[in-house]
Write an enzyme that holds these catalytic residues in place. Sequence first.
Site, mmCIF file in Angstrom:
data_model
loop_
_atom_site.group_PDB
_atom_site.id
_atom_site.type_symbol
_atom_site.label_atom_id
_atom_site.label_comp_id
_atom_site.label_asym_id
_atom_site.label_seq_id
_atom_site.Cartn_x
_atom_site.Cartn_y
_atom_site.Cartn_z
ATOM 1 N N TYR A 1 0.921 -1.226 -0.121
ATOM 2 C CA TYR A 1 -0.082 0.052 0.050
ATOM 3 C C TYR A 1 0.922 1.029 0.012
ATOM 4 O O TYR A 1 0.690 2.230 -0.828
ATOM 5 C CB TYR A 1 -0.901 -0.113 1.135
ATOM 6 C CG TYR A 1 -2.016 1.112 1.305
ATOM 7 C CD1 TYR A 1 -3.135 0.970 0.554
ATOM 8 C CD2 TYR A 1 -1.705 2.042 2.294
ATOM 9 C CE1 TYR A 1 -3.931 2.045 0.397
ATOM 10 C CE2 TYR A 1 -2.710 3.138 2.160
ATOM 11 C CZ TYR A 1 -3.873 3.072 1.594
ATOM 12 O OH TYR A 1 -4.762 4.143 1.712
ATOM 13 N N LYS B 1 1.009 4.261 -2.926
ATOM 14 C CA LYS B 1 0.534 5.599 -2.591
ATOM 15 C C LYS B 1 1.767 6.457 -2.851
ATOM 16 O O LYS B 1 1.528 7.602 -3.177
ATOM 17 C CB LYS B 1 0.029 5.700 -0.980
ATOM 18 C CG LYS B 1 -1.375 4.844 -0.882
ATOM 19 C CD LYS B 1 -2.482 5.529 -1.824
ATOM 20 C CE LYS B 1 -3.727 5.110 -1.365
ATOM 21 N NZ LYS B 1 -4.972 5.392 -2.483
#
Length: 249
Positions: free
Chosen positions: A150, A154
């Site tokens: 993640y 991001k």
Amino acid sequence: MTRTALVTGAARGIGAATALRLAADGFQVAVLDLREEDCAATVDAVTAAGGRAVAVGADVGDTDAAAAAVARVADELGAPTVLVNNAGILRDNLLFKMSEADWDSVISVHLRGAFLMSREVQKHQVAAGWGRIVNLSSTSALGNRGQANYATAKSGLQGFTKTLAIELGRFGVTVNSVAPGFIATDMLRQTAERLGITFEQFLEGAAKEIPVGRVGQPADIANAVSFFCSEAASFVNGQVLYVAGGPKA
């Protein structure tokens, strides 16, 4: 002229709040999520408030599905000149426990999805000589235990944002990113369960670590997205705005 905005991952949470806010700003809104039926509540909320919205089901990480979704929005609402890349999933785990599937699925939805959707929508933006793309990053881009997939996705979206800003600026298209901190959404219920605590305990603990003394709400992020999509932000391009209740860098 009424412009059309396309918001991915808009069935709930930040995406739903963003769709509602953009509709209130005067945009027609395409509410996109993996399953079209899941978008009904958001569409109903927009129409109940006097706006116009359509529900679209698509896997943003699938090339053909992304192209078909954008084409359908153009047919039903008009050319989408605003895109909010919000679709995302969590597959948290420590590196030594993380599977290839956990890695690939997160990268596909966040990064590949933003790439495919942006590539399709920019055609309409360039033709119109105006556009806005807002990519949802996260404070996890700065690093977060148990989120190698993640955090990478991001962080990657921030580089993607800055590059598209350079490429598309000359066509009247601005590209910016909003990086939320701790926002009270259903997605974080998974994290609370993984930690073995209730969602309420999770929120209470998080609030103590935030300078403003509360956790964020989806509307806090929607407000930031609204600014980037406005005429007032026409000279703001390639920026990452942390909306986290305190300083981040």
